[in-house]
Design an enzyme around this catalytic site. Structure first.
Site, PDB file in Angstrom:
ATOM      1  N   GLY A   1       2.980  -1.088   4.042  1.00 26.10           N
ATOM      2  CA  GLY A   1       3.121   0.344   3.767  1.00 26.10           C
ATOM      3  C   GLY A   1       4.424   0.693   3.486  1.00 26.10           C
TER       4      GLY A   1
ATOM      5  CB  SER B   1       5.632  -1.661  11.770  1.00 28.54           C
ATOM      6  OG  SER B   1       5.382  -0.397  12.133  1.00 28.54           O
TER       7      SER B   1
ATOM      8  CD  GLU C   1      -2.769   5.443   7.084  1.00 28.00           C
ATOM      9  OE1 GLU C   1      -2.620   5.478   5.842  1.00 28.00           O
ATOM     10  OE2 GLU C   1      -1.676   4.960   7.655  1.00 28.00           O
TER      11      GLU C   1
ATOM     12  CD  GLU D   1      -3.010  -2.612   7.601  1.00 26.91           C
ATOM     13  OE1 GLU D   1      -2.179  -2.826   6.966  1.00 26.91           O
ATOM     14  OE2 GLU D   1      -3.819  -1.492   7.252  1.00 26.91           O
TER      15      GLU D   1
ATOM     16  CG  ASN E   1      -1.624   1.160   1.515  1.00 29.38           C
ATOM     17  OD1 ASN E   1      -1.800   2.113   0.563  1.00 29.38           O
ATOM     18  ND2 ASN E   1      -2.390   1.465   2.730  1.00 29.38           N
ATOM     19  CD1 TRP E   2       3.599   1.042  -2.641  1.00 32.72           C
ATOM     20  CD2 TRP E   2       4.014   2.424  -4.594  1.00 32.72           C
ATOM     21  NE1 TRP E   2       4.713   0.479  -3.446  1.00 32.72           N
ATOM     22  CE2 TRP E   2       4.634   1.444  -4.545  1.00 32.72           C
ATOM     23  CE3 TRP E   2       4.069   3.456  -5.620  1.00 32.72           C
ATOM     24  CZ2 TRP E   2       5.613   1.237  -5.659  1.00 32.72           C
ATOM     25  CZ3 TRP E   2       4.662   3.014  -6.684  1.00 32.72           C
ATOM     26  CH2 TRP E   2       5.743   2.105  -6.736  1.00 32.72           C
ATOM     27  CE  LYS E   3       0.046   3.007   4.983  1.00 33.32           C
ATOM     28  NZ  LYS E   3       0.151   3.368   6.220  1.00 33.32           N
TER      29      LYS E   3
ATOM     30  CG  HIS F   1      -5.508   1.805   5.469  1.00 33.10           C
ATOM     31  ND1 HIS F   1      -5.098   2.778   6.588  1.00 33.10           N
ATOM     32  CD2 HIS F   1      -4.589   0.785   5.332  1.00 33.10           C
ATOM     33  CE1 HIS F   1      -3.861   2.499   6.769  1.00 33.10           C
ATOM     34  NE2 HIS F   1      -3.565   1.423   6.146  1.00 33.10           N
TER      35      HIS F   1
ATOM     36  N   GLY G   1       2.895   2.216  10.618  1.00 39.28           N
ATOM     37  CA  GLY G   1       3.831   3.195  10.441  1.00 39.28           C
ATOM     38  C   GLY G   1       4.669   3.727  11.755  1.00 39.28           C
TER      39      GLY G   1
HETATM   40  P1  PGA Z   1       3.120   0.092   7.897  1.00 46.52           P
HETATM   41  O1  PGA Z   1       1.703   0.562   7.014  1.00 46.52           O
HETATM   42  O2  PGA Z   1       3.819  -0.870   7.125  1.00 46.52           O
HETATM   43  O3  PGA Z   1       3.946   1.467   6.898  1.00 46.52           O
HETATM   44  O4  PGA Z   1       3.123   0.209   8.984  1.00 46.52           O
HETATM   45  C1  PGA Z   1       0.912  -0.740   6.839  1.00 46.52           C
HETATM   46  C2  PGA Z   1      -0.489  -0.081   6.416  1.00 46.52           C
HETATM   47  O5  PGA Z   1      -0.919   0.983   6.655  1.00 46.52           O
HETATM   48  O6  PGA Z   1      -1.276  -0.788   5.578  1.00 46.52           O
END
Ligand code: PGA
Length: 247
Positions: free
Chosen positions: A225, A204, A95, A163, A9-11, A93, A169
């Site tokens: 991510g 992470s 976020e 998650e 997931n490149w966000k 997600h 993150g």
């Molecule tokens: P991260 O993000 O690997 O940077 O912790 C994971 C995600 O939000 O899918």
């Protein structure tokens, strides 16, 4: 048998120059034919990435609107993603749940929209730190999962991503035992409904911790991510999933 899925997931990261990283990831992924790989770039790069990658690696969106089209400034619909070459879409997600106020009911509608457009899904669930500290993580996640799934329950076109919000993150990966226990609880809840969806872990994940997480029989893959942005960081996670077919 559940084939492992490693999804990136490149966000909100990536300009057209970064399609080269996706190509490098796809090239390296050819060595690991027993692992499914997906990259979800920002929507501006979905078409270019899908064209560049061809068959080996699936390309996905990071969200879609519940409507197929209309007066929704700034939004992207599931048929648009499909038309751009996406094969899947992430929904729910944290976020988006937290940052955009998306409810479980919103996510159910997005799942229905994605399915009608012929997209596979990755449905994210996960608890905030205060809920984990209160010892209520499992109840919270199962409630969120069952409320976000469509009425007819989970089907094989939906992969679940657990998650924990405090692990996203932050560099603070959940302990393997915490992940294993949650995945088992999710597996049981789905099993009671006659389903055996893949359950990915996210938060992470990197090349160093992926092996230990994926060694658990209920961890069917990872949603990654930060460590999915470069081939150098992402390919070791794909390698860690190789040889780990489940079920
Ligand atoms: P991260 O993000 O690997 O940077 O912790 C994971 C995600 O939000 O899918």
């Amino acid at each position: 048998m559940r084939t492992p899925l490693i999804a990136g997931n490149w966000k909100m990261n990536g300009l057209s120059a970064n399609v080269a990283e996706a190509i490098a990831i796809a090239d390296a992924a050819r060595e690991f034919a027993d692992v499914e790989v997906a990259i979800c770039p920002p929507v501006t790069l979905v078409a270019a990435t899908a064209q560049a990658l061809g068959e080996r690696v699936m390309v996905g969106g990071q969200d879609c609107h519940a409507a197929a089209g209309g007066a929704y400034t700034g939004s992207v619909s599931a048929p648009m993603l499909r038309d751009a070459g996406a094969q899947l879409v992430i929904v729910g997600h944290s976020e988006r749940r937290q940052g955009c106020g998306e409810s479980d009911a919103d996510i159910r509608e997005k799942i229905a929209a994605a399915r009608s457009a012929g997209l596979r899904l990755i449905l994210c669930v996960g608890e905030p730190l205060a809920v984990r500290d209160a010892g209520e993580a499992e109840a919270y996640v199962l409630r969120q999962l069952l409320a976000s799934l469509p009425e007819e329950g989970a089907a094989a076109d939906i992969d679940i991503a657990y998650e924990p919000i405090w692990a996203i993150g932050t560099g603070r990966v959940a302990a393997v035992e915490e992940v294993a226990a949650m995945h088992r609880a999710i597996r049981d809840a789905l099993g009671e409904r006659g389903r055996d969806n893949r359950i990915l872990y996210g938060g992470s994940v990197n090349g160093e911790n992926a092996g230990a997480l994926l060694a658990d029989e209920d961890v069917d893959g990872a949603l990654v991510g930060g460590a999915s942005l470069t081939a150098k960081a992402f390919v070791p996670i794909i390698a860690a999933a190789s040889g780990a077919a489940r079920g």
